[in-house]
Design a protein around this motif. Structure first.
Motif, PDB file in Angstrom:
ATOM      1  N   GLY A   1       0.799  -1.232   0.000  1.00 17.69           N
ATOM      2  CA  GLY A   1       0.000   0.000   0.000  1.00 17.69           C
ATOM      3  C   GLY A   1       0.827   1.276   0.000  1.00 17.69           C
ATOM      4  N   GLU A   2       0.139   2.366  -0.250  1.00 18.24           N
ATOM      5  CA  GLU A   2       0.786   3.665  -0.464  1.00 18.24           C
ATOM      6  C   GLU A   2       1.559   4.144   0.769  1.00 18.24           C
ATOM      7  OE1 GLU A   2      -0.891   7.915  -2.050  1.00 18.24           O
ATOM      8  OE2 GLU A   2      -2.021   6.109  -2.587  1.00 18.24           O
ATOM      9  N   MET A   3       0.948   3.986   1.955  1.00 13.32           N
ATOM     10  CA  MET A   3       1.595   4.506   3.154  1.00 13.32           C
ATOM     11  C   MET A   3       2.914   3.776   3.406  1.00 13.32           C
ATOM     12  SD  MET A   3       0.381   4.743   7.131  1.00 13.32           S
ATOM     13  CE  MET A   3       1.596   5.338   8.345  1.00 13.32           C
ATOM     14  N   HIS A   4       2.860   2.426   3.365  1.00 15.49           N
ATOM     15  CA  HIS A   4       4.079   1.664   3.625  1.00 15.49           C
ATOM     16  C   HIS A   4       5.140   1.934   2.550  1.00 15.49           C
ATOM     17  CE1 HIS A   4       6.479  -1.533   5.419  1.00 15.49           C
ATOM     18  NE2 HIS A   4       6.781  -1.883   4.189  1.00 15.49           N
ATOM     19  N   GLN A   5       4.723   2.015   1.294  1.00 16.28           N
ATOM     20  CA  GLN A   5       5.687   2.268   0.223  1.00 16.28           C
ATOM     21  C   GLN A   5       6.355   3.634   0.407  1.00 16.28           C
ATOM     22  OE1 GLN A   5       6.766   0.192  -2.329  1.00 16.28           O
ATOM     23  NE2 GLN A   5       5.677  -1.431  -1.222  1.00 16.28           N
ATOM     24  N   GLY A   6       5.612   4.595   0.895  1.00 20.19           N
ATOM     25  CA  GLY A   6       6.193   5.908   1.179  1.00 20.19           C
ATOM     26  C   GLY A   6       7.232   5.843   2.285  1.00 20.19           C
ATOM     27  N   ILE A   7       6.950   5.040   3.310  1.00 17.53           N
ATOM     28  CA  ILE A   7       7.898   4.911   4.425  1.00 17.53           C
ATOM     29  C   ILE A   7       9.209   4.288   3.945  1.00 17.53           C
ATOM     30  CG2 ILE A   7       8.313   3.613   6.567  1.00 17.53           C
ATOM     31  CD1 ILE A   7       5.343   4.140   7.291  1.00 17.53           C
ATOM     32  N   ILE A   8       9.105   3.201   3.150  1.00 20.36           N
ATOM     33  CA  ILE A   8      10.361   2.559   2.736  1.00 20.36           C
ATOM     34  C   ILE A   8      11.100   3.388   1.680  1.00 20.36           C
ATOM     35  CG2 ILE A   8       9.633   0.255   3.457  1.00 20.36           C
ATOM     36  CD1 ILE A   8       9.078  -0.566   0.713  1.00 20.36           C
ATOM     37  N   ALA A   9      10.374   4.178   0.917  1.00 24.12           N
ATOM     38  CA  ALA A   9      11.049   5.027  -0.072  1.00 24.12           C
ATOM     39  C   ALA A   9      11.907   6.089   0.613  1.00 24.12           C
ATOM     40  CB  ALA A   9      10.012   5.688  -0.987  1.00 24.12           C
ATOM     41  N   GLY A  10      11.534   6.482   1.818  1.00 24.39           N
ATOM     42  CA  GLY A  10      12.322   7.471   2.560  1.00 24.39           C
ATOM     43  C   GLY A  10      13.476   6.868   3.336  1.00 24.39           C
ATOM     44  N   GLY A  11      13.525   5.508   3.377  1.00 24.55           N
ATOM     45  CA  GLY A  11      14.578   4.834   4.142  1.00 24.55           C
ATOM     46  C   GLY A  11      14.056   4.389   5.488  1.00 24.55           C
ATOM     47  N   SER A  12      13.840   3.090   5.653  1.00 25.75           N
ATOM     48  CA  SER A  12      13.271   2.596   6.913  1.00 25.75           C
ATOM     49  C   SER A  12      13.863   1.254   7.305  1.00 25.75           C
ATOM     50  CB  SER A  12      11.747   2.437   6.788  1.00 25.75           C
ATOM     51  OG  SER A  12      11.426   1.359   5.926  1.00 25.75           O
ATOM     52  N   ALA A  13      13.848   0.996   8.610  1.00 24.33           N
ATOM     53  CA  ALA A  13      14.253  -0.296   9.169  1.00 24.33           C
ATOM     54  C   ALA A  13      13.209  -0.703  10.196  1.00 24.33           C
ATOM     55  CB  ALA A  13      15.629  -0.207   9.822  1.00 24.33           C
ATOM     56  N   HIS A  14      12.533  -1.793   9.930  1.00 24.36           N
ATOM     57  CA  HIS A  14      11.586  -2.363  10.887  1.00 24.36           C
ATOM     58  C   HIS A  14      12.351  -3.380  11.727  1.00 24.36           C
ATOM     59  CE1 HIS A  14       8.716  -0.610   8.027  1.00 24.36           C
ATOM     60  NE2 HIS A  14       7.775  -0.762   8.943  1.00 24.36           N
ATOM     61  N   LEU A  15      12.830  -2.935  12.880  1.00 21.76           N
ATOM     62  CA  LEU A  15      13.681  -3.780  13.731  1.00 21.76           C
ATOM     63  C   LEU A  15      12.805  -4.572  14.694  1.00 21.76           C
ATOM     64  CD1 LEU A  15      16.347  -1.079  14.687  1.00 21.76           C
ATOM     65  CD2 LEU A  15      16.367  -2.633  12.723  1.00 21.76           C
ATOM     66  N   VAL A  16      12.985  -5.879  14.707  1.00 27.04           N
ATOM     67  CA  VAL A  16      12.268  -6.745  15.651  1.00 27.04           C
ATOM     68  C   VAL A  16      13.302  -7.306  16.630  1.00 27.04           C
ATOM     69  CG1 VAL A  16      10.845  -8.817  15.916  1.00 27.04           C
ATOM     70  CG2 VAL A  16      10.516  -7.308  13.935  1.00 27.04           C
ATOM     71  N   GLY A  17      13.091  -7.044  17.912  1.00 26.58           N
ATOM     72  CA  GLY A  17      14.085  -7.422  18.920  1.00 26.58           C
ATOM     73  C   GLY A  17      14.021  -8.894  19.296  1.00 26.58           C
ATOM     74  N   ALA A  18      14.962  -9.305  20.129  1.00 21.58           N
ATOM     75  CA  ALA A  18      15.046 -10.695  20.592  1.00 21.58           C
ATOM     76  C   ALA A  18      13.786 -11.055  21.366  1.00 21.58           C
ATOM     77  CB  ALA A  18      16.275 -10.868  21.472  1.00 21.58           C
ATOM     78  N   PRO A  19      13.106 -12.126  20.987  1.00 26.80           N
ATOM     79  CA  PRO A  19      11.841 -12.472  21.634  1.00 26.80           C
ATOM     80  C   PRO A  19      11.997 -13.365  22.856  1.00 26.80           C
ATOM     81  CG  PRO A  19      12.219 -13.947  19.799  1.00 26.80           C
ATOM     82  CD  PRO A  19      13.396 -12.979  19.831  1.00 26.80           C
ATOM     83  N   ARG A  20      11.109 -13.168  23.833  1.00 26.00           N
ATOM     84  CA  ARG A  20      10.853 -14.192  24.838  1.00 26.00           C
ATOM     85  C   ARG A  20       9.791 -15.123  24.255  1.00 26.00           C
ATOM     86  NH1 ARG A  20       9.224 -14.521  31.176  1.00 26.00           N
ATOM     87  NH2 ARG A  20       8.276 -16.552  30.933  1.00 26.00           N
ATOM     88  N   ILE A  21      10.084 -16.408  24.212  1.00 26.62           N
ATOM     89  CA  ILE A  21       9.204 -17.361  23.517  1.00 26.62           C
ATOM     90  C   ILE A  21       8.643 -18.384  24.499  1.00 26.62           C
ATOM     91  CG2 ILE A  21       9.107 -19.137  21.718  1.00 26.62           C
ATOM     92  CD1 ILE A  21      11.516 -17.742  20.381  1.00 26.62           C
ATOM     93  N   GLU A  22       7.323 -18.572  24.453  1.00 29.36           N
ATOM     94  CA  GLU A  22       6.669 -19.660  25.189  1.00 29.36           C
ATOM     95  C   GLU A  22       6.062 -20.616  24.176  1.00 29.36           C
ATOM     96  OE1 GLU A  22       6.577 -19.883  28.653  1.00 29.36           O
ATOM     97  OE2 GLU A  22       7.933 -18.154  28.540  1.00 29.36           O
ATOM     98  N   VAL A  23       6.462 -21.877  24.197  1.00 26.22           N
ATOM     99  CA  VAL A  23       5.896 -22.881  23.290  1.00 26.22           C
ATOM    100  C   VAL A  23       5.005 -23.823  24.097  1.00 26.22           C
ATOM    101  CG1 VAL A  23       6.408 -24.744  21.654  1.00 26.22           C
ATOM    102  CG2 VAL A  23       7.950 -22.784  21.819  1.00 26.22           C
ATOM    103  N   ARG A  24       3.765 -24.020  23.641  1.00 25.73           N
ATOM    104  CA  ARG A  24       2.835 -24.977  24.262  1.00 25.73           C
ATOM    105  C   ARG A  24       2.304 -25.871  23.146  1.00 25.73           C
ATOM    106  NH1 ARG A  24       4.540 -22.760  28.044  1.00 25.73           N
ATOM    107  NH2 ARG A  24       3.553 -21.538  29.704  1.00 25.73           N
ATOM    108  N   GLY A  25       3.008 -26.972  22.875  1.00 28.03           N
ATOM    109  CA  GLY A  25       2.565 -27.893  21.823  1.00 28.03           C
ATOM    110  C   GLY A  25       2.573 -27.218  20.463  1.00 28.03           C
TER     111      GLY A  25
END
Lengths: 180, 180, 180
Positions: C81-105
């Motif tokens: 979409g237009e909004m996201h494309q505008g963000i990346i055209a200006g230079g962006s980094a979507h940083l996802v940090g180290a997760p705490r993970i709980e696994v239940r089956g």
């Protein structure tokens, strides 16, 4: 003859299974320490003093570079305290980066960066208040890995943070000289 | 009859152990590469040129987007050089984010972000000078995984960084077109 | 007698192999979820709508705190979409940090921080536009782990982000109260 061969094969398999289990245990140690570090931020930013304190050994230490908190109880009291509550009320993220981990039996050291990112309501953005070199010393206890000593030093160009980061490979030596 | 069954069971177990070992090896490869990436920041921010250079293969390359450093020796020289020493003297954190890792036998590619965060003494805070798309190409050597090529491209909206990130799943193809 | 012993040893080994495989599967689940989270940023910052959307279950949800995207198709449409494309055209980094993970089956929850870092061409630097608490709920499907629900809440000091982070250990309960 067949029995003899089979007995040797079974013994070799038992040995292979023991070796696999030891390799897997080291992997599990690394992931458990990674999980512990990833638990810190959500605990302190939600104000969950008990979970944050519980990451520490009963007599563990957190030397933040500004103050020293003694034991799980001391860390919990810091989280419940006025200064910390003020920080999270304004909007905060205690980011703990990917650690370099050294495991030596029942002891481990994780070296990484942490950042304290805060909300700037006026600018509708966030800023980095603190970027800090971290050394987490850990011990395996009955309930799992616990922090025996966390050392933080601000990355302001000073010698302490550089010494701490330079000791990342060294699970034994104190990272910062005497006389602190 | 009992022997025959037992022999079949033992053979099946031996096969199961081999399969487990292969699965565990891939896990260990992923953690070894994660550890390598987590070693880079502490090495360069403490000025440990030898450790930083030693992450690279003897003839590996680091194309930072601004300059190209040739081999472990070239990376070590960069860390020891005047520009880098000036950056760390002012207070710096070379943050390497969580990588997406593709392992193909003795080759691997890790794609992630890195940031160069610097101290701003006047504002008593830190700022992000550089946020960069990273492609780390690695090879398994006698001493473990080593970097054969690290490519960084600034996330300024340009096509290079986007192409590099878009090739994260692709362990083979060059991420950025010819003619660079 | 020897056969009997050998049969018992083989049965014990088979049980040990089953236990190892179960332990290893949990490790693999954790790394697969870590890999999924590390795939998100490169996909959305390169504009790869199909890869980003494909991380979600067909009927998964992404509630970003600002808008809600329905299903893999909805996430893909957001990226295109237009909004996201505008963000990346200006230079962006979507940083996802180290997760705490709980696994239940066949279910899991990963709790972490994400940041949207953007280029500031005028200052020749980058700034943090958004720092957000993340809860990723996942399910094991035929093709691997997929996101069934991602919840983001801005870390502006409000109760929602704190409740979300406070539920990190809880793989079952809804992290944010009714009436949102």
């Amino acid at each position: 003859m067949a029995d003899h061969t089979s007995g040797g094969e079974v013994a070799a398999l038992a040995e292979a299974v023991r070796a696999l289990s030891a390799r897997l245990s080291e992997v599990e140690d690394r992931l458990a320490i990674t999980q512990l570090l990833a638990t810190y931020g959500p605990a302190v930013d939600s104000g969950d003093a008990e979970t944050a304190g519980g990451l520490w050994s009963t007599d563990g230490v957190y030397d933040s570079g500004v103050a020293t908190f003694e034991g799980a109880a001391g860390v919990a009291a810091m989280v419940g305290g006025e200064m910390h509550q003020g920080i999270i009320a304004g909007g905060s993220a205690h980011l703990v980066g990917a650690p370099r981990i050294e495991v030596r039996g029942d002891r481990a050291v994780a070296t990484c960066y942490s950042q304290l990112v805060r909300h700037d309501a006026e600018r509708d953005a966030f800023y980095i208040w603190r970027t800090t070199a971290n050394r987490w010393e850990l011990a395996r206890e009955a309930g799992g890995w616990r922090v025996t000593n966390r050392l933080n030093r601000l990355l302001d160009g000073g010698a302490d943070a550089r010494a701490l980061l330079g000791a990342a490979a060294d699970a034994a030596a104190p990272p910062i000289g005497e006389g602190r």
